[in-house]
Motif scaffolding. Structure first.
Motif, PDB file in Angstrom:
ATOM      1  N   ASP A 130      31.098  -1.841-106.714  1.00 10.40           N
ATOM      2  CA  ASP A 130      32.045  -1.606-105.614  1.00 10.40           C
ATOM      3  C   ASP A 130      31.849  -2.619-104.496  1.00 10.40           C
ATOM      4  O   ASP A 130      32.831  -3.103-103.909  1.00 10.40           O
ATOM      5  CB  ASP A 130      31.874  -0.189-105.053  1.00 10.40           C
ATOM      6  CG  ASP A 130      32.346   0.882-106.022  1.00 10.40           C
ATOM      7  OD1 ASP A 130      33.039   0.542-106.995  1.00 10.40           O
ATOM      8  OD2 ASP A 130      32.014   2.055-105.791  1.00 10.40           O
ATOM      9  N   LEU A 131      30.609  -2.955-104.191  1.00 11.57           N
ATOM     10  CA  LEU A 131      30.332  -3.943-103.159  1.00 11.57           C
ATOM     11  C   LEU A 131      30.924  -5.299-103.539  1.00 11.57           C
ATOM     12  O   LEU A 131      31.563  -5.958-102.711  1.00 11.57           O
ATOM     13  CB  LEU A 131      28.827  -4.064-102.921  1.00 11.57           C
ATOM     14  CG  LEU A 131      28.398  -5.099-101.869  1.00 11.57           C
ATOM     15  CD1 LEU A 131      28.982  -4.751-100.503  1.00 11.57           C
ATOM     16  CD2 LEU A 131      26.890  -5.178-101.808  1.00 11.57           C
ATOM     17  N   THR A 133      33.461  -5.830-105.519  1.00  9.47           N
ATOM     18  CA  THR A 133      34.921  -5.702-105.439  1.00  9.47           C
ATOM     19  C   THR A 133      35.394  -5.784-103.995  1.00  9.47           C
ATOM     20  O   THR A 133      36.363  -6.489-103.690  1.00  9.47           O
ATOM     21  CB  THR A 133      35.372  -4.370-106.075  1.00  9.47           C
ATOM     22  OG1 THR A 133      34.925  -4.327-107.431  1.00  9.47           O
ATOM     23  CG2 THR A 133      36.882  -4.223-106.030  1.00  9.47           C
ATOM     24  N   LEU A 134      34.724  -5.080-103.091  1.00  3.10           N
ATOM     25  CA  LEU A 134      35.111  -5.121-101.678  1.00  3.10           C
ATOM     26  C   LEU A 134      34.939  -6.523-101.083  1.00  3.10           C
ATOM     27  O   LEU A 134      35.772  -6.971-100.285  1.00  3.10           O
ATOM     28  CB  LEU A 134      34.293  -4.106-100.883  1.00  3.10           C
ATOM     29  CG  LEU A 134      34.653  -2.643-101.123  1.00  3.10           C
ATOM     30  CD1 LEU A 134      33.633  -1.735-100.451  1.00  3.10           C
ATOM     31  CD2 LEU A 134      36.051  -2.335-100.636  1.00  3.10           C
ATOM     32  N   GLN A 135      33.881  -7.212-101.475  1.00  4.83           N
ATOM     33  CA  GLN A 135      33.686  -8.580-100.987  1.00  4.83           C
ATOM     34  C   GLN A 135      34.805  -9.493-101.472  1.00  4.83           C
ATOM     35  O   GLN A 135      35.300 -10.337-100.717  1.00  4.83           O
ATOM     36  CB  GLN A 135      32.318  -9.112-101.420  1.00  4.83           C
ATOM     37  CG  GLN A 135      31.180  -8.460-100.657  1.00  4.83           C
ATOM     38  CD  GLN A 135      29.806  -8.822-101.200  1.00  4.83           C
ATOM     39  OE1 GLN A 135      29.643  -9.130-102.373  1.00  4.83           O
ATOM     40  NE2 GLN A 135      28.811  -8.755-100.331  1.00  4.83           N
ATOM     41  N   ILE A 137      37.897  -8.545-102.245  1.00  6.99           N
ATOM     42  CA  ILE A 137      39.111  -8.163-101.512  1.00  6.99           C
ATOM     43  C   ILE A 137      39.093  -8.773-100.115  1.00  6.99           C
ATOM     44  O   ILE A 137      40.101  -9.323 -99.648  1.00  6.99           O
ATOM     45  CB  ILE A 137      39.251  -6.626-101.453  1.00  6.99           C
ATOM     46  CG1 ILE A 137      39.585  -6.075-102.842  1.00  6.99           C
ATOM     47  CG2 ILE A 137      40.324  -6.207-100.441  1.00  6.99           C
ATOM     48  CD1 ILE A 137      39.501  -4.563-102.946  1.00  6.99           C
ATOM     49  N   LEU A 138      37.965  -8.678 -99.436  1.00  2.82           N
ATOM     50  CA  LEU A 138      37.865  -9.268 -98.094  1.00  2.82           C
ATOM     51  C   LEU A 138      38.079 -10.781 -98.131  1.00  2.82           C
ATOM     52  O   LEU A 138      38.749 -11.345 -97.259  1.00  2.82           O
ATOM     53  CB  LEU A 138      36.506  -8.936 -97.466  1.00  2.82           C
ATOM     54  CG  LEU A 138      36.318  -7.492 -97.026  1.00  2.82           C
ATOM     55  CD1 LEU A 138      34.871  -7.252 -96.606  1.00  2.82           C
ATOM     56  CD2 LEU A 138      37.277  -7.143 -95.899  1.00  2.82           C
TER      57      LEU A 138
END
Length: 160
Positions: A130-131, A133-135, A137-138
Motif C-alpha cells: 500500500d505504501l 502504491t500511495l507513493q 499515486i503521489l
C-alpha cells in the motif's frame, strides 16, 4: 441493531492460553466474560466469523461438536450467537464474507464492530504494498496542475 462480528481463534484464546495446563477447552472463558460485558452494555448481537462457524448452526441440534462447545461456553455468560457469515470459499477474504452478510442485512444494521485477530505477516506485506502504491499515486499527481486539469479548466470557463 448493533452487531459484533466475532472470531474465536486469537480472540477468545491465545497461544499462552493454549499452552496452559489448566485449560478446559480451547475457549478462554475469561474472554467470553468480556464479550458478555460488551453485549450487555451495548445490546449488540453476535455474528460468528470464525472458521469454526462451519460447525455451528442457528438450530442447536444441527451443530457439530465445535458448534455445541461454542454454544455451551457462550451460554455460561448468557450469550448466544445470532448468526454466522456465509462461507464463500477457503480463499475468500473474511472481509468479503462480512460484506456479503452486511449486504443481506443492510436495512437492519445500525452499527458494527469486528473482533478478529490480526495476521501480522500478511498485514506487514500489504502495508508495504500500500505504501508503494500511495507513493506512486503521489508521484503521478505531481503532473496534474490546474493548467493540465481539463475539468477544472472547463469549470473556470463556465464561471467566467
Amino acid at each position: 441493531m448493533k452487531i459484533i462480528f466475532l472470531d474465536i481463534d486469537g480472540v477468545l484464546n491465545s497461544e499462552m492460553y493454549e499452552a496452559s495446563s489448566s485449560k478446559d477447552g480451547y475457549i478462554d472463558l475469561s474472554r467470553v466474560k468480556h464479550i458478555a460485558e460488551i453485549v450487555n452494555a451495548t445490546d449488540a448481537k453476535i455474528v460468528l466469523i470464525s472458521s469454526l462457524r462451519v460447525d455451528w448452526d442457528k438450530s442447536p441440534e444441527l451443530c457439530g461438536d465445535d458448534g455445541k462447545y461454542i454454544n455451551k461456553c457462550f451460554a455460561e455468560y448468557g450469550l448466544s450467537i445470532m448468526d454466522k457469515t456465509p462461507y464463500i470459499s477457503f480463499f475468500t477474504a473474511r472481509r468479503k464474507e462480512i460484506a456479503s452478510w452486511l449486504s443481506v442485512h443492510q436495512n437492519e444494521v445500525e452499527s458494527f464492530v469486528i473482533l478478529d485477530d490480526m495476521d501480522y505477516v500478511s498485514w506487514r506485506k500489504y502495508l508495504s504494498h500500500d505504501l508503494e502504491t500511495l507513493q506512486l499515486i503521489l508521484f503521478m499527481l505531481e503532473d496534474i496542475t490546474p493548467e493540465h486539469d481539463s475539468k477544472l479548466q472547463q469549470l473556470l470557463a463556465d464561471l467566467e
